[in-house]
Design a protein around this motif. Structure first.
Motif, mmCIF file in Angstrom:
data_model
loop_
_atom_site.group_PDB
_atom_site.id
_atom_site.type_symbol
_atom_site.label_atom_id
_atom_site.label_comp_id
_atom_site.label_asym_id
_atom_site.label_seq_id
_atom_site.Cartn_x
_atom_site.Cartn_y
_atom_site.Cartn_z
ATOM 1 N N ILE A 255 12.028 6.651 -2.938
ATOM 2 C CA ILE A 255 12.560 5.594 -2.067
ATOM 3 C C ILE A 255 11.634 4.390 -2.080
ATOM 4 N N ALA A 256 10.334 4.639 -2.007
ATOM 5 C CA ALA A 256 9.372 3.543 -2.022
ATOM 6 C C ALA A 256 9.486 2.727 -3.304
ATOM 7 N N ALA A 257 9.590 3.417 -4.433
ATOM 8 C CA ALA A 257 9.686 2.720 -5.720
ATOM 9 C C ALA A 257 10.951 1.869 -5.790
ATOM 10 N N PHE B 27 4.398 7.692 -9.279
ATOM 11 C CA PHE B 27 5.036 6.461 -8.818
ATOM 12 C C PHE B 27 5.674 5.713 -9.985
ATOM 13 N N VAL B 28 5.014 5.696 -11.125
ATOM 14 C CA VAL B 28 5.574 5.038 -12.310
ATOM 15 C C VAL B 28 6.878 5.704 -12.725
ATOM 16 N N GLU B 29 6.931 7.025 -12.689
ATOM 17 C CA GLU B 29 8.177 7.718 -13.027
ATOM 18 C C GLU B 29 9.286 7.344 -12.038
ATOM 19 N N ALA B 30 8.913 7.232 -10.767
ATOM 20 C CA ALA B 30 9.893 6.830 -9.752
ATOM 21 C C ALA B 30 10.369 5.395 -9.991
ATOM 22 N N ILE B 31 9.479 4.515 -10.430
ATOM 23 C CA ILE B 31 9.839 3.134 -10.760
ATOM 24 C C ILE B 31 10.840 3.110 -11.921
ATOM 25 N N VAL C 196 0.863 -1.183 0.000
ATOM 26 C CA VAL C 196 0.000 0.000 0.000
ATOM 27 C C VAL C 196 0.901 1.235 0.000
ATOM 28 N N ILE C 197 0.683 2.123 -0.943
ATOM 29 C CA ILE C 197 1.464 3.359 -1.035
ATOM 30 C C ILE C 197 0.583 4.538 -0.631
ATOM 31 N N TYR D 98 2.754 -4.936 3.214
ATOM 32 C CA TYR D 98 3.692 -3.813 3.243
ATOM 33 C C TYR D 98 2.925 -2.509 3.047
ATOM 34 N N ALA D 99 3.396 -1.473 3.699
ATOM 35 C CA ALA D 99 2.797 -0.156 3.506
ATOM 36 C C ALA D 99 3.880 0.906 3.612
ATOM 37 N N PHE D 100 3.867 1.816 2.691
ATOM 38 C CA PHE D 100 4.785 2.960 2.728
ATOM 39 C C PHE D 100 3.982 4.184 3.137
ATOM 40 N N THR D 101 4.175 4.603 4.374
ATOM 41 C CA THR D 101 3.454 5.749 4.919
ATOM 42 C C THR D 101 4.170 6.241 6.167
#
Length: 481
Positions: free
Chosen positions: A236-238, A269-273, A226-227, A376-379
């Protein structure tokens, strides 16, 4: 490295009889003996690093760094700590009781369950074979290990090394395929540990039920990410999520399976990936020594078929090498909830991104599906964290990183529901193969205190014992019952 060879039924019977005879003889019970065997596990791994690295390179083309750190180092660390803490874990416990019971020596005895059958998987064929064995040794249980035939080189190495380091009267390796494991499951064990998928787990659990044998099931499932874009660093999450798909080519039970992110943040998020893909050099995946291969042709084709059928939009990766069974870490965006990538556990380097309206809808999606092994969760939002703790179920709940939480040895590792049951790692492994035996020793000298329990019962004895047991309140001073 010897060639993979299945054991005969006669060899299975011999191992079964020997291990049970060893347990009945009490050979595995002394703490000193257990510690010696744990130290032998450590020695076996440390003295054969090159052989083990080569075996996993043969089976999975696993990078040596991942083998040394994730397979060998993990078991050495846990075996070392198990030996160091065994006295503490295994010591009998005197329990606190009411004053009138204190002379009874009320004690909890910690005793080994008996002979353990370990059926291990191919994806981490050293760590997931020896982790349960370390727990069994610590608990004083003999164990028969049935490693996976899908990782034949590593299974052969284990069969070769066991007799050189471990007491063969207590620890054996039996190699084979479906016929051998089917035969093993017909036998009566004192505990069975199975790591794998839910389909086979049902077969194991059903076979164990015939003998009322307790079972530990470590399964997988679709572990979501979960983002929360409002409070997390998407770059960092990506990077961390994509890295989780590169470890062992995504062939790990706690790999991030799919991402749930508010659709308003999907583009960012896609750009970060994409940036993370450059940093992790995934373009070199098909030839790099830093990435594993898919374990078999069948598993490769399964993943390839999932990718072909997906209606998601490819944003990263997608390259494959069928001859060497390699797949570039691959990411799809705009994946719909009925997509092929969401039908079952991916268990490979493929990551679907599923857009949702908000975090609430992400939670609803998770709760509408079988409980995952991990969530997992990024928050950084305390309220979001607490909501996830309170309103979801998973074997573990981890914030702001993936896979790495496995390095915390002191936490129990377990699933829930479809992702399994039972616990592992250090004391939790020890506890899994131990049963608690209650014990009291009531002195004969206390006989006068028990006179009221014997027939013939009278009103006086009944009233006295009723007060003593708590069934009725004691009367006030001077009052009559």
């Amino acid at each position: 490295m010897s060639e993979f060879k299945s054991n005969s039924i006669e060899e299975v019977d011999d191992a079964y009889k020997t291990l049970h005879a060893t347990f009945r003889a009490g050979i595995t019970r002394p703490f000193s003996w257990r510690k010696h065997q744990l130290n032998q596990v450590i020695l076996m791994l440390r003295e054969n690093i090159d052989i083990i690295v080569q075996a996993l390179a043969t089976d999975l083309r696993k990078p040596s760094q991942e083998t040394i750190v994730g397979e060998i180092g993990t078991i050495v660390r846990r075996a070392t700590q198990s030996a160091a803490q065994l006295d503490e874990w295994a010591s009998d416990e005197i329990v606190t009781v009411p004053d009138w019971q204190q002379g009874w020596s009320p004690t909890v005895l910690k005793r080994p369950k008996g002979v353990v059958l370990v059926i291990s998987p191919w994806n981490y064929p050293i760590a997931l074979s020896l982790q349960p064995v370390v727990g069994a040794i610590a608990a004083g249980c003999p164990a028969l290990l049935k490693p996976s035939e899908i990782s034949p080189a590593t299974s052969s190495v284990l069969a070769d090394l066991y007799p050189k380091y471990l007491d063969q009267s207590a620890y054996r390796v039996i190699n084979g395929g479906v016929p051998e494991v089917t035969y093993l499951l017909k036998l009566k064990w004192d505990h069975i540990m199975y790591t794998g998928n839910a389909v086979i787990a049902r077969i194991v659990a059903k076979a164990a039920a015939e003998h009322l044998t307790p079972v530990t099931l470590e399964l997988g499932g679709k572990s979501p990410v979960v983002i929360d874009p409002k409070t997390t660093n998407l770059k960092i999450a990506a990077k961390r999520v994509l890295w989780g798909k590169t470890v062992n080519a995504g062939q790990i039970c706690v790999a991030p399976d799919y991402v749930l992110i508010p659709r308003s943040a999907q583009d960012d998020f896609v750009e970060a990936i994409k940036e993370a893909a450059v940093e992790l050099h995934i373009d070199s995946t098909l030839t790099s020594d830093s990435y594993s291969s898919i374990v078999s042709e069948g598993h490769f084709k399964r993943l390839q078929n999932m990718m072909t059928k997906s209606s998601g939009k490819l944003v990263v990766g997608g390259n494959t090498d069928e001859q060497n069974r390699r797949i570039t870490p691959t990411v799809y965006r705009d994946v719909e909830k009925d997509d092929s990538l969401l039908e079952g556990e991916i268990f490979g380097p493929v990551l679907p991104i599923v857009p949702v309206d908000d975090i609430r809808q992400a939670i609803e999606y998770i709760n509408a599906h079988p409980h995952p092994l991990t969530l997992y969760a990024f928050t950084e939002d305390p309220e979001v964290k607490q909501t996830l703790r309170d309103e979801t179920r998973s074997g573990s709940l981890n914030f702001n990183d993936v896979i790495q939480p496995l390095a915390v040895d002191q936490l129990p590792f377990s699933g829930v529901g479809e992702s399994g049951y039972g616990h592992q790692t250090l004391k939790y492994s020890y506890d899994e193969y131990t049963y608690l035996r209650s014990s009291v020793d009531i002195p004969l000298a206390l006989e006068p205190h028990f006179s009221a329990r014997y027939p013939p019962y009278t009103q006086a004895t009944t009233e006295a014992l009723a007060v003593h047991s708590g069934a009725i309140e004691a009367p006030a001073t001077g009052a009559k019952l």
